[in-house]
Design an enzyme around this catalytic site. Structure first.
Site, short mmCIF file in Angstrom:
data_model
loop_
_atom_site.label_atom_id
_atom_site.label_comp_id
_atom_site.label_asym_id
_atom_site.label_seq_id
_atom_site.Cartn_x
_atom_site.Cartn_y
_atom_site.Cartn_z
N HIS A 111 -1.48 -23.66 -33.98
CA HIS A 111 -0.75 -25.04 -33.80
C HIS A 111 -1.68 -25.90 -33.41
O HIS A 111 -2.43 -25.81 -32.47
CB HIS A 111 0.49 -24.94 -32.84
CG HIS A 111 1.65 -24.29 -33.57
ND1 HIS A 111 2.46 -23.49 -32.78
CD2 HIS A 111 1.85 -24.15 -34.86
CE1 HIS A 111 3.32 -22.80 -33.52
NE2 HIS A 111 3.30 -23.41 -34.93
N GLU B 130 -1.77 -27.25 -29.80
CA GLU B 130 -2.12 -26.46 -28.73
C GLU B 130 -3.45 -26.00 -28.64
O GLU B 130 -4.09 -24.78 -28.50
CB GLU B 130 -1.33 -25.08 -28.84
CG GLU B 130 0.19 -25.55 -28.89
CD GLU B 130 1.33 -24.44 -29.57
OE1 GLU B 130 0.72 -23.28 -29.84
OE2 GLU B 130 2.42 -24.57 -29.72
N HIS C 150 -0.84 -19.34 -27.93
CA HIS C 150 -0.10 -20.66 -28.18
C HIS C 150 0.10 -21.08 -26.83
O HIS C 150 -0.19 -20.57 -25.87
CB HIS C 150 1.24 -20.33 -28.84
CG HIS C 150 1.16 -19.87 -30.32
ND1 HIS C 150 1.37 -20.62 -31.21
CD2 HIS C 150 0.61 -18.45 -30.73
CE1 HIS C 150 1.19 -20.16 -32.16
NE2 HIS C 150 0.78 -18.81 -32.14
N GLU D 238 2.19 -17.37 -24.51
CA GLU D 238 2.48 -18.89 -24.54
C GLU D 238 2.03 -19.17 -23.12
O GLU D 238 2.61 -19.02 -21.93
CB GLU D 238 4.10 -18.95 -24.40
CG GLU D 238 4.86 -18.74 -25.76
CD GLU D 238 4.53 -19.80 -27.16
OE1 GLU D 238 3.71 -20.73 -26.77
OE2 GLU D 238 4.98 -19.45 -27.98
#
Length: 395
Positions: free
Chosen positions: A162, A165, A306, A365
């Site tokens: 992404h 990110e 991420h 994450e």
């Protein structure tokens, strides 16, 4: 650092002379037969650079070596054209210098040009790493894979699926640099010796899956695509919320793991800054490159980095193997991140990997807040997740 082989020298001797593991020297010189060295051949000593100093009054090779805590023979090796007993004031002497500090500065805006420069610098200093070009982005940027290690167990990390990110790329590159420093200096990371990792693991890192998107978030559009991306971004020139690739397709919604479900329920039905899964699975060159890499290499485990949430996802549709839970428990223990087995999401790289190979896959994450996470979180993320980097190699 390049040196010229002398008659009677051997790579094992250079390993002792520079205190560098022999296999790192051998792997840094793949075109050299270690059992058939020839005087005058050039070889590379990893983890060193070469300095040039000028001889001062009273200098000798023994004094120069003693002041730098290096061996006299390392100076003789680098200066085969000088008479060690007749140094001339002002003459140049080549001196080996061990690399003991990081070449990668991850705590900065980390775009594709920065990544490329850092990869080139690491390859020059540590030529035992391999750089592969696994595909091209929409805008023809190379998607680069870094390989390190000679083991049979293949582990894969990736970052910046992404666009906003991008801090995941700088974290991964910083981890890689710390790993390389540890290997060539014989130091530990969190008490762990790293040479056994090198001998047992073949580590694959794709630090920036989505280079076009990262550059858009950090640098804005270029003239060739300005009108198109501003249109996708609903007329706004603020791209901080952009997750997709440059065509407005979310690369982590591109994989054939119940893709149809995501296609149906995602609100965007056309290219968008985030969440649009495309017109079909694997339409985007970046997603294709990552799928082809996994198909080719058959990794034992995959970690996709991420942001944000201080949590990670480790299951998919009950297809994950039993060892996934063991890894998840260890990752949670050493990082403080929450381990979540299932989340109502499909078509991600981790989902597809688990479905396709029945091997452990994780979506990590990092950090917490609103993407893009600020660089002020870099040190905390680095500290919290470093143990996961190591544990993924241990297990």
């Amino acid at each position: 650092m390049e040196v010229k082989i002398r008659p009677g020298d051997a790579l094992w001797y250079y390993s002792q002379l520079f205190r560098i593991p022999l296999n790192l020297i051998i792997d840094s010189n793949p075109n050299i037969n270690p059992d058939a060295l020839t005087a005058g051949q050039s070889i590379i000593i990893p983890g060193f650079t070469m300095q040039t100093i000028q001889v001062k009054q009273g200098d000798s090779l023994w004094k120069i070596a003693g002041a730098r805590n290096i061996s006299v023979d390392s100076l003789l090796l680098l200066n085969q054209d000088i008479n060690p007993n007749q140094l001339t004031i002002g003459a140049s002497v080549k001196v080996p210098k061990r690399i003991i500090t990081k070449l990668v500065n991850g705590k900065r805006r980390y775009d594709y040009a920065t990544l490329t420069r850092d990869i080139e610098a690491l390859k020059a200093a540590y030529p035992f790493i391999k750089i592969n070009h696994i595909g091209k982005s929409v805008l023809n940027k190379s998607i680069q894979e870094i390989r390190i290690g000679e083991g049979s167990k293949k582990v894969h990390f990736n970052g910046s699926f992404h666009a906003n990110e991008w801090i995941t790329t700088s974290v991964l590159m910083s981890y890689l640099n710390e790993y390389l420093l540890s290997l060539t200096n014989g130091t530990t990371i969190k008490g762990a010796k790293t040479l056994p990792f090198y001998q047992s693991i073949d580590l694959s890192i794709v630090p920036m899956v989505n280079p076009d998107g990262v550059d858009l978030v950090l640098n804005g559009p270029n003239e060739s695509n300005r009108e198109e991306v501003i249109g996708i971004n609903e007329g706004s020139t603020d791209f901080t919320g952009w997750k997709a690739n440059i065509r407005g397709v979310d690369l982590n919604n591109q994989y054939p793991a119940n893709w149809e479900i995501e296609k149906e329920r995602k609100k965007p039905k056309a290219p968008a800054p985030r969440d649009y899964p495309g017109d079909a699975p694997l339409t985007e060159p970046e997603a294709q490159a990552m799928a082809e890499l996994a198909q080719k290499e058959k990794f034992q485990s995959v970690l996709a980095f991420h942001t944000q949430g201080k949590e990670f996802y480790w299951g998919y549709e009950g297809l994950e193997p039993p060892e996934s839970k063991v890894l998840a428990n260890e990752f949670a223990r050493i990082s403080g991140y929450e381990a979540i087995q299932y989340v109502d999401s499909h078509a991600g790289y981790k989902d597809w990997f688990i479905q396709e190979f029945r091997k452990p896959g994780f979506t990590m994450e990092l950090g917490k807040g609103i993407n893009p996470l600020p660089l002020s979180q870099f040190d905390e993320i680095y500290r919290d997740v470093l143990g996961i980097f190591l544990a993924a190699l241990y297990m």
